[in-house]
Design a protein around this motif. Structure first.
Motif, PDB file in Angstrom:
ATOM      1  N   LEU A   1       0.803  -1.110  -0.156  1.00 52.67           N
ATOM      2  CA  LEU A   1      -0.034  -0.071   0.090  1.00 52.67           C
ATOM      3  C   LEU A   1       0.880   1.339  -0.057  1.00 52.67           C
ATOM      4  O   LEU A   1       2.041   1.386   0.689  1.00 52.67           O
ATOM      5  CB  LEU A   1      -0.841  -0.032   1.395  1.00 52.67           C
ATOM      6  CG  LEU A   1      -2.141  -0.366   1.070  1.00 52.67           C
ATOM      7  CD1 LEU A   1      -2.237  -1.953   1.009  1.00 52.67           C
ATOM      8  CD2 LEU A   1      -3.169   0.080   2.300  1.00 52.67           C
ATOM      9  N   ALA A   2       0.583   2.174  -0.610  1.00 49.30           N
ATOM     10  CA  ALA A   2       1.115   3.600  -0.721  1.00 49.30           C
ATOM     11  C   ALA A   2      -0.195   4.404  -0.342  1.00 49.30           C
ATOM     12  O   ALA A   2      -0.692   4.971  -1.287  1.00 49.30           O
ATOM     13  CB  ALA A   2       1.763   3.970  -1.817  1.00 49.30           C
TER      14      ALA A   2
ATOM     15  N   LEU B   1       4.617   6.597  -9.323  1.00 43.59           N
ATOM     16  CA  LEU B   1       4.646   5.643  -8.508  1.00 43.59           C
ATOM     17  C   LEU B   1       3.928   4.337  -9.218  1.00 43.59           C
ATOM     18  O   LEU B   1       4.766   3.202  -9.174  1.00 43.59           O
ATOM     19  CB  LEU B   1       4.166   5.706  -7.185  1.00 43.59           C
ATOM     20  CG  LEU B   1       4.445   4.700  -5.899  1.00 43.59           C
ATOM     21  CD1 LEU B   1       5.856   4.879  -5.689  1.00 43.59           C
ATOM     22  CD2 LEU B   1       3.442   5.235  -4.640  1.00 43.59           C
TER      23      LEU B   1
ATOM     24  N   LEU C   1       6.292   3.066 -11.720  1.00 44.93           N
ATOM     25  CA  LEU C   1       7.488   2.502 -11.040  1.00 44.93           C
ATOM     26  C   LEU C   1       6.945   0.883 -10.395  1.00 44.93           C
ATOM     27  O   LEU C   1       7.697  -0.018 -10.715  1.00 44.93           O
ATOM     28  CB  LEU C   1       8.223   3.282  -9.938  1.00 44.93           C
ATOM     29  CG  LEU C   1       9.173   2.447  -9.259  1.00 44.93           C
ATOM     30  CD1 LEU C   1      10.409   2.412  -9.681  1.00 44.93           C
ATOM     31  CD2 LEU C   1       9.338   3.269  -7.630  1.00 44.93           C
TER      32      LEU C   1
ATOM     33  N   HIS D   1      11.872  -2.869  -5.634  1.00 40.58           N
ATOM     34  CA  HIS D   1      10.973  -1.760  -6.463  1.00 40.58           C
ATOM     35  C   HIS D   1      10.171  -1.172  -4.958  1.00 40.58           C
ATOM     36  O   HIS D   1      10.341   0.169  -5.041  1.00 40.58           O
ATOM     37  CB  HIS D   1       9.924  -2.109  -7.219  1.00 40.58           C
ATOM     38  CG  HIS D   1      10.385  -2.381  -8.554  1.00 40.58           C
ATOM     39  ND1 HIS D   1      11.018  -3.512  -8.964  1.00 40.58           N
ATOM     40  CD2 HIS D   1      10.604  -1.578  -9.850  1.00 40.58           C
ATOM     41  CE1 HIS D   1      11.587  -3.412 -10.129  1.00 40.58           C
ATOM     42  NE2 HIS D   1      11.263  -2.432 -10.640  1.00 40.58           N
ATOM     43  N   ALA D   2       9.888  -1.841  -4.302  1.00 38.12           N
ATOM     44  CA  ALA D   2       9.178  -1.161  -3.034  1.00 38.12           C
ATOM     45  C   ALA D   2      10.468  -0.245  -2.317  1.00 38.12           C
ATOM     46  O   ALA D   2       9.813   0.991  -1.729  1.00 38.12           O
ATOM     47  CB  ALA D   2       8.484  -2.248  -1.940  1.00 38.12           C
TER      48      ALA D   2
ATOM     49  N   ARG E   1      12.718   1.341  -3.803  1.00 41.16           N
ATOM     50  CA  ARG E   1      12.887   2.636  -4.567  1.00 41.16           C
ATOM     51  C   ARG E   1      11.929   3.650  -4.354  1.00 41.16           C
ATOM     52  O   ARG E   1      11.827   4.822  -4.107  1.00 41.16           O
ATOM     53  CB  ARG E   1      12.969   1.995  -6.063  1.00 41.16           C
ATOM     54  CG  ARG E   1      14.492   1.952  -6.490  1.00 41.16           C
ATOM     55  CD  ARG E   1      14.368   1.419  -7.986  1.00 41.16           C
ATOM     56  NE  ARG E   1      14.091   2.371  -8.858  1.00 41.16           N
ATOM     57  CZ  ARG E   1      13.856   2.255 -10.233  1.00 41.16           C
ATOM     58  NH1 ARG E   1      13.882   0.928 -10.612  1.00 41.16           N
ATOM     59  NH2 ARG E   1      13.396   3.046 -10.944  1.00 41.16           N
ATOM     60  N   ALA E   2      10.834   2.838  -4.163  1.00 35.74           N
ATOM     61  CA  ALA E   2       9.403   3.718  -3.921  1.00 35.74           C
ATOM     62  C   ALA E   2       9.485   4.410  -2.646  1.00 35.74           C
ATOM     63  O   ALA E   2       9.153   5.814  -2.472  1.00 35.74           O
ATOM     64  CB  ALA E   2       8.036   2.880  -4.078  1.00 35.74           C
TER      65      ALA E   2
ATOM     66  N   ARG F   1      11.522   7.497  -2.639  1.00 35.87           N
ATOM     67  CA  ARG F   1      10.765   8.771  -3.076  1.00 35.87           C
ATOM     68  C   ARG F   1       9.864   9.084  -2.143  1.00 35.87           C
ATOM     69  O   ARG F   1       9.756  10.364  -2.076  1.00 35.87           O
ATOM     70  CB  ARG F   1      10.170   8.371  -4.304  1.00 35.87           C
ATOM     71  CG  ARG F   1      10.102   9.458  -5.337  1.00 35.87           C
ATOM     72  CD  ARG F   1       9.143   9.006  -6.533  1.00 35.87           C
ATOM     73  NE  ARG F   1       9.891   8.121  -7.334  1.00 35.87           N
ATOM     74  CZ  ARG F   1       9.358   7.572  -8.651  1.00 35.87           C
ATOM     75  NH1 ARG F   1       8.146   7.992  -9.027  1.00 35.87           N
ATOM     76  NH2 ARG F   1      10.288   6.815  -9.255  1.00 35.87           N
ATOM     77  N   LEU F   2       9.272   8.350  -1.597  1.00 36.58           N
ATOM     78  CA  LEU F   2       8.165   8.763  -0.512  1.00 36.58           C
ATOM     79  C   LEU F   2       8.538   8.917   0.927  1.00 36.58           C
ATOM     80  O   LEU F   2       7.553   9.367   1.742  1.00 36.58           O
ATOM     81  CB  LEU F   2       6.855   7.751  -0.578  1.00 36.58           C
ATOM     82  CG  LEU F   2       6.263   7.442  -1.862  1.00 36.58           C
ATOM     83  CD1 LEU F   2       5.181   6.471  -1.823  1.00 36.58           C
ATOM     84  CD2 LEU F   2       5.688   8.704  -2.308  1.00 36.58           C
TER      85      LEU F   2
ATOM     86  N   GLY G   1       5.936   5.922   3.660  1.00 36.04           N
ATOM     87  CA  GLY G   1       4.998   6.065   2.425  1.00 36.04           C
ATOM     88  C   GLY G   1       4.588   4.741   1.826  1.00 36.04           C
ATOM     89  O   GLY G   1       3.651   5.023   1.294  1.00 36.04           O
ATOM     90  N   ILE G   2       5.183   3.714   2.063  1.00 32.44           N
ATOM     91  CA  ILE G   2       4.671   2.299   1.367  1.00 32.44           C
ATOM     92  C   ILE G   2       4.913   1.286   2.207  1.00 32.44           C
ATOM     93  O   ILE G   2       5.825   1.267   3.289  1.00 32.44           O
ATOM     94  CB  ILE G   2       5.362   2.192   0.196  1.00 32.44           C
ATOM     95  CG1 ILE G   2       4.773   1.289  -0.542  1.00 32.44           C
ATOM     96  CG2 ILE G   2       6.982   2.112   0.366  1.00 32.44           C
ATOM     97  CD1 ILE G   2       5.349   1.101  -2.034  1.00 32.44           C
ATOM     98  N   GLY G   3       4.166   0.338   2.325  1.00 27.03           N
ATOM     99  CA  GLY G   3       4.132  -0.700   3.279  1.00 27.03           C
ATOM    100  C   GLY G   3       2.853  -1.487   3.181  1.00 27.03           C
ATOM    101  O   GLY G   3       2.103  -1.728   2.079  1.00 27.03           O
TER     102      GLY G   3
ATOM    103  N   TRP H   1       7.352  -0.465   4.892  1.00 28.41           N
ATOM    104  CA  TRP H   1       8.285  -1.457   4.184  1.00 28.41           C
ATOM    105  C   TRP H   1       9.564  -1.734   4.547  1.00 28.41           C
ATOM    106  O   TRP H   1      10.106  -0.582   4.846  1.00 28.41           O
ATOM    107  CB  TRP H   1       8.361  -1.196   2.654  1.00 28.41           C
ATOM    108  CG  TRP H   1       8.869  -2.248   1.748  1.00 28.41           C
ATOM    109  CD1 TRP H   1      10.339  -2.550   1.483  1.00 28.41           C
ATOM    110  CD2 TRP H   1       8.152  -3.610   1.411  1.00 28.41           C
ATOM    111  NE1 TRP H   1      10.336  -3.728   0.981  1.00 28.41           N
ATOM    112  CE2 TRP H   1       9.234  -4.435   0.680  1.00 28.41           C
ATOM    113  CE3 TRP H   1       7.134  -3.960   1.489  1.00 28.41           C
ATOM    114  CZ2 TRP H   1       9.038  -5.545   0.399  1.00 28.41           C
ATOM    115  CZ3 TRP H   1       6.702  -5.277   1.140  1.00 28.41           C
ATOM    116  CH2 TRP H   1       7.735  -6.049   0.437  1.00 28.41           C
TER     117      TRP H   1
END
Lengths: 237, 555
Positions: A96-97, A107, A110, B395-396, B398-399, B402-403, B407-409, B428
């Motif tokens: 999840l973002a 995103l 990506l 990839h996670a 890299r995201a 950025r965030l 930001g991502i998880g 993440w």
């Protein structure tokens, strides 16, 4: 007579075998949702739009997620994890973002390099140029995009036109089942379908007649996809 | 029978008393100056005055006592009242096992400087493979004497060393007196049982030494009172009659090697793998800091790799120019690479409170240390499995660059009352999100979910508001609908309004059901209500002290 039966059985075998040729690009999709999609399944490299129901968007992912593929959900800040698990999404393979802000489209591009299905809640109006750029990446890396909102060019777009809950009374009962009237627009033209959820999980539509009677408000009879063998059988009977 | 290893058992009698003494000395020394902790060693002059009788107690029982108390009749296991009546001058202190362990660590470190392969067994006792030291010092007795001298240098002159075949026999030798049969005592503190003579040495010892209380009582009842008598029984018969504990007692009594594994497992000596980098002048932006730390991260990982280790949890300490320390421990689902470490440093520096007023404010030193390590062999990519999850992780990450870290998880389900409490967002790269293990953990957690009274039956809302927005429930005459004293709605709801949006007609609703928790603390009960709108939407409302909130939406 036996010749006719032979011909029919052969025809049926042909229809069953036909989708197999396309299968290289097909992602596992719940059979209940097959009539909604032009190929009977989500295809790699294509974008789909779902408007009006997050449950329906997540239901498109369920079979792929259960088969071991990774999914990404971008921009859904109010994600109901229990509902997603109830639909059949494996939460440990679902990234999840919740709040990517302006990065949402980048995103999605990506993550589409690795994740088989990317769900995107677009932050605002998306222009055709951005969409085309993202589509190119989708085609290159073979992942599917499910957009919960408007999208310029889609392989199929689903629009919820009506929803009816059952189980709740005036002052009693609990929500149990839901029927969604869905209008699909793709290269088959505009079709109307009924999708049923029972206790949070998607359920096979029974006989199509009952589903058709279900949503009187929408005023549409169900037109099942002609590619579905089951629909063909029920039409024949 | 396979040959059995010679083991040297080091035993410090009354270790808890020694540990207590060292701790007391260290706190007394720390009172005036910040000195190095105890074992800096003041060898001979210490035990000159006769110490007062002292006992360490826990739960009203004596755990350990010193020699002066023992001569007065105090024994371990005695009740405190009984011990005090036997020895009225007894000084009693509470026993702290943590102090025992902590004070023994420098002793092991000192022994490791002398002989390799020390296996700590418990505070006050450790085992060493005797072969290597015996060859180095030219015999077992000189080796034992060298170890004893080292212990004497630490202020532990009354230590005992037993050398015999196997761990159990060495333990018994360390307990034996100097004139017991089969024992050679070349030094007052050393007891050596000759190779191959362990069975004969163990023969007359009581059977309690090898068996636990229940088994020993049973053996006594059967007339088996010595280890020799137990060892004389055939092993198969012992196994049939007494099971696995019986077999292990039998093997110990017979001086035979253990059924599996080595006699002792020496610990890997502790080393400092931390890496540090000072900055002059201080660095003020997170990106510059990350760039400067790339070499540090490589150096740190090289040091670990030379010891065949990988880092799975990392401690990052940032020191700012004012001397403040900002420490965080970062987990990793796999192992840290240099880029991962640099990212963690950047996130941590980015999250630090910033003082923009002061010129030159920034980070003046970075120190990274492993908080948890793992063997490198456990992290080799397999031949076939280096597929999807590696790429996903790449990839996670890299995201995440950025965030930002959060930001991502992924989301995990947990227990709780409110919907927002029942799910937990795991950024993440946190250990909990490790894809391979989390499925099992999630399954275990489902079992732990337990009954949560007031939970929502299946379908769960697909939209869950982290901060429930306020809502208004209105009856046909425009008055607000609330919950009365009998847990019912005060009127039939006709409309609902969310925030400032338009009023929506209500089509159906459930009975309100209560969420009662912490009634003893006076927490007001909360109520849940499912509402179906005429448009076909359904919402889950939450009532709390006179106000409605939208907890979730069935979208």
């Amino acid at each position: 007579m036996p010749q006719l039966a032979t011909v029919r059985s052969l025809q049926q075998r042909i229809t069953e075998m036909q989708p197999l040729r396309l299968d290289e690009r097909a992602l596992p999709t719940a059979p209940e949702l097959a009539p909604l999609l032009p190929e009977g399944a989500l295809r790699r490299g294509c974008a789909y739009a779902v408007q009006g129901s997050r449950s329906l968007a997540l239901a498109l992912l369920a079979a792929a997620s259960a088969s071991g593929l990774w999914c990404a959900v971008i921009g859904c800040s109010e994600f109901g994890a229990e509902a997603a698990a109830g639909i059949g999404i494996a939460l440990d393979r679902c990234v999840l973002a919740p709040d990517p802000g302006d990065h949402a489209l980048g995103l999605a591009g990506l993550l589409s390099e690795t994740f088989s299905i990317v769900v995107l809640h677009p932050p605002g109006k998306v222009g055709p140029r951005d969409a085309e750029r993202l589509s190119a990446r989708l085609r290159e890396h073979g992942s599917a995009l499910v957009v919960t909102g408007d999208w310029p060019r889609t392989e199929g777009s689903l629009h919820v036109t009506g929803s009816r809950w059952s189980g709740l009374d005036r002052g009693g009962g609990m929500l149990t089942a839901r029927e969604l009237a869905v209008r699909s627009r793709d290269r088959r033209g505009i079709l109307h379908h009924t999708v049923r959820f029972e206790r949070g999980a998607i359920r096979a539509c029974g006989a199509d007649g009952t589903a058709a009677g279900g949503i009187g408000a929408a005023g549409h009879a169900v037109v099942a996809s002609l590619r579905s063998p089951r629909a063909r059988e029920s039409a024949a009977s | 029978m396979p040959s059995i290893e010679r083991i040297m058992m080091v035993r410090v009698p009354d270790w808890p008393v020694h540990a207590h003494r060292l701790e007391a000395e260290a706190t007394a020394a720390g009172a005036h100056r910040e000195g190095s902790p105890a074992p800096s060693g003041n060898p001979a002059p210490q035990p000159a005055p006769q110490p007062a009788p002292l006992a360490l107690v826990s739960r009203h029982l004596v755990i350990a006592c010193n020699e002066a108390a023992r001569t007065e009749g105090v024994r371990a296991g005695l009740r405190v009242r009984e011990a005090q009546s036997r020895c009225p001058g007894l000084v009693v202190h509470p026993h702290d096992p943590e102090v025992d362990a902590r004070r023994f660590a420098p002793v092991i470190a000192a022994l490791e400087r002398l002989v390799p392969g020390v296996a700590p067994l418990e505070p006050g006792r450790c085992a060493i493979r005797a072969r290597g030291p015996a060859r180095y010092y030219g015999g077992e007795a000189p080796a034992a004497i060298a170890v004893l001298e080292a212990l004497g240098g630490l202020g532990l002159p009354d230590s005992r060393i037993g050398i015999a075949d196997g761990r159990f026999a060495a333990e018994q030798a360390a307990l034996a007196g100097p004139h017991d049969p089969g024992i050679a005592a070349p030094h007052p503190g050393v007891r050596i049982v000759a190779p191959g003579a362990s069975a004969a040495f163990l023969h007359p010892l009581p059977v309690e030494r090898a068996a636990d209380t229940a088994l020993a009582a049973l053996l006594h009842g059967l007339g088996i009172r010595t280890l020799g008598a137990l060892a004389a029984l055939p092993e198969a018969a012992v196994g049939q009659r007494f099971g696995a504990p019986g077999v292990s007692a039998h093997r110990r009594a017979a001086g035979a090697p253990t059924t599996r594994g080595a006699e002792i497992q020496p610990r890997a000596p502790a080393r400092d793998y931390a890496a540090e980098l000072p900055f002059e002048p201080p660095i003020d932006t997170a990106d510059r800091l990350a760039f400067a730390c790339a070499g540090l991260a490589e150096r740190f990982l090289d040091g670990l790799l030379r010891a065949d280790l990988v880092c799975t949890a990392l401690r990052v300490e940032l020191t700012d120019d004012a001397g403040g320390e900002h420490t965080h421990i970062w987990q990793h689902p796999g192992r840290f690479t240099a880029a991962d470490i640099v990212n963690r440093i950047r996130w941590q520096a980015g999250a630090m409170p910033r003082d923009v007023e002061r010129a030159g404010a920034g980070i003046s030193a970075v120190r990274i240390a492993p908080a948890r390590t793992d063997r490198v062999s456990a992290h080799e990519p397999g031949l076939w499995q280096a597929g999807a999850s590696e790429r996903v992780h790449h990839h996670a990450t890299r995201a995440q660059n950025r965030l930002g870290h959060a930001g991502i998880g992924t989301v995990q389900l947990t227990g709780g009352r409110l919907l927002a409490d029942r799910q937990r967002f795991v950024p993440w790269g946190t250990a909990d999100a490790a894809p391979a293990r989390s499925a099992e953990r999630q399954r275990a957690r489902v079992g732990q979910r337990g009954p949560w009274p007031g939970a929502i039956p299946a379908p769960a809302p697909s939209v869950v508001f982290p901060h429930p927005p306020p809502a208004e429930l209105i009856d046909a005459r425009g008055r607000p609908v609330l919950i009365d004293g009998e847990d019912l709605l005060t009127a039939d709801p006709a409309h609902v309004r969310f925030r400032n949006r338009e009023t929506l007609p209500v089509h159906g609703w459930s009975l309100p059901w209560p969420l009662r928790e912490r009634g003893w603390a006076g927490a007001p009960p909360r109520f849940r209500l499912q509402v179906q709108l005429a448009s076909g939407d359904a919402w889950l409302l939450l009532h709390e002290s006179g106000r409605w909130f939208a907890e979730g939406r069935y979208d």
